[in-house]
Design a protein around this motif. Sequence first.
Motif, PDB file in Angstrom:
ATOM      1  N   ASP A 331      -2.916 -12.791 -21.840  1.00 60.36           N
ATOM      2  CA  ASP A 331      -3.982 -12.483 -20.896  1.00 60.36           C
ATOM      3  C   ASP A 331      -4.302 -13.707 -20.042  1.00 60.36           C
ATOM      4  N   LYS A 332      -4.685 -13.450 -18.797  1.00 58.64           N
ATOM      5  CA  LYS A 332      -5.111 -14.528 -17.913  1.00 58.64           C
ATOM      6  C   LYS A 332      -6.393 -15.152 -18.446  1.00 58.64           C
ATOM      7  N   ALA A 333      -6.496 -16.458 -18.357  1.00 61.83           N
ATOM      8  CA  ALA A 333      -7.707 -17.181 -18.761  1.00 61.83           C
ATOM      9  C   ALA A 333      -8.579 -17.406 -17.533  1.00 61.83           C
ATOM     10  N   LEU A 351     -17.540 -15.441 -15.268  1.00 62.84           N
ATOM     11  CA  LEU A 351     -16.444 -16.086 -14.551  1.00 62.84           C
ATOM     12  C   LEU A 351     -15.233 -15.171 -14.379  1.00 62.84           C
ATOM     13  N   GLU A 352     -15.190 -14.085 -15.141  1.00 63.95           N
ATOM     14  CA  GLU A 352     -14.072 -13.154 -15.012  1.00 63.95           C
ATOM     15  C   GLU A 352     -14.047 -12.558 -13.605  1.00 63.95           C
ATOM     16  N   GLY A 353     -12.917 -12.704 -12.938  1.00 65.43           N
ATOM     17  CA  GLY A 353     -12.766 -12.173 -11.592  1.00 65.43           C
ATOM     18  C   GLY A 353     -13.415 -13.009 -10.499  1.00 65.43           C
ATOM     19  N   SER A 354     -13.968 -14.174 -10.844  1.00 66.15           N
ATOM     20  CA  SER A 354     -14.699 -14.980  -9.858  1.00 66.15           C
ATOM     21  C   SER A 354     -13.794 -15.857  -8.998  1.00 66.15           C
ATOM     22  N   ALA A 503     -22.716 -25.104 -22.469  1.00 66.42           N
ATOM     23  CA  ALA A 503     -21.275 -24.829 -22.365  1.00 66.42           C
ATOM     24  C   ALA A 503     -20.968 -23.990 -21.138  1.00 66.42           C
ATOM     25  N   GLN A 504     -21.807 -23.023 -20.854  1.00 68.48           N
ATOM     26  CA  GLN A 504     -21.588 -22.192 -19.669  1.00 68.48           C
ATOM     27  C   GLN A 504     -21.799 -22.996 -18.389  1.00 68.48           C
ATOM     28  N   GLN A 505     -22.720 -23.946 -18.433  1.00 62.16           N
ATOM     29  CA  GLN A 505     -22.915 -24.843 -17.292  1.00 62.16           C
ATOM     30  C   GLN A 505     -21.634 -25.647 -17.020  1.00 62.16           C
ATOM     31  N   VAL A 506     -21.007 -26.139 -18.080  1.00 64.12           N
ATOM     32  CA  VAL A 506     -19.772 -26.900 -17.925  1.00 64.12           C
ATOM     33  C   VAL A 506     -18.668 -26.025 -17.341  1.00 64.12           C
ATOM     34  N   VAL A 517      -7.080 -25.571 -13.607  1.00 67.17           N
ATOM     35  CA  VAL A 517      -6.633 -24.197 -13.377  1.00 67.17           C
ATOM     36  C   VAL A 517      -6.327 -23.570 -14.737  1.00 67.17           C
ATOM     37  N   PRO A 518      -7.231 -22.731 -15.269  1.00 67.52           N
ATOM     38  CA  PRO A 518      -6.921 -22.016 -16.506  1.00 67.52           C
ATOM     39  C   PRO A 518      -5.765 -21.047 -16.253  1.00 67.52           C
ATOM     40  N   ILE A 519      -4.830 -20.967 -17.183  1.00 62.64           N
ATOM     41  CA  ILE A 519      -3.653 -20.119 -16.967  1.00 62.64           C
ATOM     42  C   ILE A 519      -3.654 -18.899 -17.899  1.00 62.64           C
ATOM     43  N   TYR A 520      -3.553 -19.115 -19.211  1.00 63.48           N
ATOM     44  CA  TYR A 520      -3.497 -17.949 -20.106  1.00 63.48           C
ATOM     45  C   TYR A 520      -4.154 -18.239 -21.449  1.00 63.48           C
ATOM     46  N   VAL A 521      -4.443 -17.154 -22.168  1.00 64.68           N
ATOM     47  CA  VAL A 521      -5.022 -17.235 -23.509  1.00 64.68           C
ATOM     48  C   VAL A 521      -3.881 -17.353 -24.517  1.00 64.68           C
ATOM     49  N   PRO A 522      -3.703 -18.513 -25.151  1.00 63.94           N
ATOM     50  CA  PRO A 522      -2.621 -18.649 -26.128  1.00 63.94           C
ATOM     51  C   PRO A 522      -2.856 -17.755 -27.341  1.00 63.94           C
ATOM     52  N   LYS A 523      -1.781 -17.401 -27.990  1.00 63.68           N
ATOM     53  CA  LYS A 523      -1.909 -16.635 -29.220  1.00 63.68           C
ATOM     54  C   LYS A 523      -0.771 -17.010 -30.161  1.00 63.68           C
ATOM     55  N   LYS A 524      -1.047 -16.863 -31.425  1.00 61.88           N
ATOM     56  CA  LYS A 524      -0.021 -17.047 -32.436  1.00 61.88           C
ATOM     57  C   LYS A 524       0.720 -15.729 -32.574  1.00 61.88           C
TER      58      LYS A 524
END
Length: 553
Positions: A331-333, A351-354, A503-506, A517-524
């Motif tokens: 998933d996109k981060a 922030l989703e879609g922002s 944390a949300q302020q950051v 630039v956030p790219i993706y949600v890593p997963k195991k």
Amino acid sequence: MNRKLLTLPALAATALLALSACTTTGANAGEGGAAASTPTPGGTLTYFANTEPPVWDGQRIPSLNANSINSSIFDTVVAQADDGTYKPGLATKWEISDDGLTYTFTLRDGVTFHDGTPFNAEVLKQNLDRPLAEPDLATVSTGIASTRVVDEHTLEVVLSRQNAAFIHALSTPHWPIYSGKVLSEHTSAELAASPELSIGTGAFKVSEYQKGSKLVLERNEEYDWAPETWEHDGPAYLDEVVIQFVPETQARIGALTSGQADAIDQIPPLNIPEVEGAGLTVLEKDNTGTPYYVALNPNLAPFDDKNVRLAFRESVDIDGLLKGVYAGVYDKAWSTTLPGTPPEGSFDETLEGSWGYDPEHAAKLLDAAGYTEVDSGGYRVKNGERLTLRWSVDSLYQQTDQRQQLGEAIASSLKDAGFEVIRTPYDTAAYTAQLAKGEHHLADSSRGFADVGTSVYPFTTGGIPSSNGGSGINYGLLSDPAIDDAYAVISSSLDPAERIAAAQQVQHRIIDEGYVVPIYVPKKIVGTTDSVKGWKFDAVGYTDSFFDVWLTK
């Protein structure tokens, strides 16, 4: 299809959780868990890991590869239950002073290390004192100021500042509790170099190590102090675990499908159909902490210009790249803090879609920054200088998640926007020191942690790498007072609401300024045969322990 997506129960908003936004341990692998039938003791589990840990000492480098192994060798001071509360580990109880600076631990009696020496307050003091003498350890950030042995089974720990994540830290493999004999007779460098010195109190002990090849763990027959967060008492079910280090994806998959391996690590998304098609099981678990992201160095032109940073971000078609490289499995981060990172609600959903791919607006931003010309190669130019970016790469982790292919795809796609991106790999040992020189424009990373503080620390001034390497993980060399001030609240406040707000302020500050630039949600993504039961992950998303794993006959 034999595919299981692991989820975590909601974390309870208890006072203890307020103190330490924590990891959920012991999350069971659904139908592959021990509940499927009656566990059968015995047998050897053969596990093919994708990467050999570069360092074995958990205090030195926060490596998930090492944690996945160390969690079976070392017990933790405290253990965390699925509901987010803490249970006794090597400590049976702990008391915290009203000012949040003094912790008094009562320790379990009758615990012994793999070398036969006893666990007691003096040995725990040796372990917790390590960052006081070794300022380059990652655990220095814990803030321990002093420790005092009250009696054989009581240790007092005084912090230099309130640390909302202190109990969290002591529940993770980042604080391996070594035998006092090992700490007295060996240097920190020796601990880091070989798992043969990884002598803990855990359910498994090291019996063989061949560097670059394999590690063999054998059951600790004396083990009788498992925390209540596990599924059974007494020794582990498995006789031994053979961990082979096999970076080649097809070699790992071939070993699983042929029966040479019982489980394999890090199945690339594009290979999931191949594994499932062979009738094998795929287990998935999203990470918490930070996403895989690209950090921009705002101290160096052209990224000292916010317009260029935002143009860079809007020139990357993340959705298209994730679909092309990973078939949409990842998933996109949207932020630098991942969903599910404790305390619950830390991830800012607004922030989703922002932000996203907008090449037309990116072109306008580059024009505003003065990059109005294009040279014969198709690259943007300002004052005769091509818009060239240097991307420093840690060669070891490019094997993870096909990041080499992803990075090359990102660099290639940016040419259409007029960016020339040059990727240069560095040996892991020299990577952090290279970044400290400040000569790079880009560096990529991801950090798996189950605490919001550790998802913010990589963007603080305190996380900037030193010239001799150190433990700095602020790869963009970002120093922003607004982020530092918010982190001070996140790292010290005992109020989860205050930590979440900071944390949300950051997250907004980082996205608004285009620092990352956030790219993706890593997963195991782990593959197993149907004979493997009881597989577990924690909130971070790595193998939590082989303790409850067993094999059907």
